[in-house]
Scaffold this motif. Structure first.
Motif: not given
Length: 136
Positions: A20, A28, A39, A41, A56
């Protein structure tokens, strides 16, 4: 080196994080279904003895079962789906599984990364025990 299922899960999550952070940044997203500028993940987890992939983008938990058709909430394509199936099989069995579910796994030449980045990912996967080393 015999790792437990939990240790293999940790290995795969390290690999997902590594992937990622490079090249096309698969796994990601900088937003989710409900939030922008976050953000996010992807990761895998164990729940009630089953392996799940947490997407994600959608943040949905998807049961990773071979030939399971309902991947509702999966925001990626077939190549990553095959890789997730390889990852789940590795977590489940501890055996070498790269490419077992199609597309050549991490050795597939169609990831769209530079050769250098793809090689970094392959080297890291070997280093942490997901891919076999040259001598195996």
């Amino acid at each position: 080196m015999n790792l437990s299922k939990e240790e293999r899960l940790e290995t795969i999550n390290k690999l997902i994080k590594f992937i990622s952070e490079r090249g096309r940044r698969f796994f990601y997203s900088n937003r989710t279904v409900n939030l922008d500028n976050v953000d996010s993940l992807a990761f895998m987890k164990l729940k009630n003895g089953r392996i799940y992939f947490v997407d994600d983008y959608t943040r949905k938990e998807i049961a990773v079962i071979n030939n399971y058709r309902d991947w509702n909430g999966f925001s990626h394509g077939g190549t990553l789906r095959a890789l997730i199936l390889d990852f789940a099989e590795f977590i489940r069995t501890g055996k070498y599984t790269n490419g077992n579910n199609g597309y050549g796994g991490l050795y597939c030449p169609h990831w769209g990364h530079s050769d250098e980045i793809q090689q970094e990912i392959i080297n890291y996967a070997k280093e942490i025990g997901y891919l076999k080393g040259e001598s195996e």
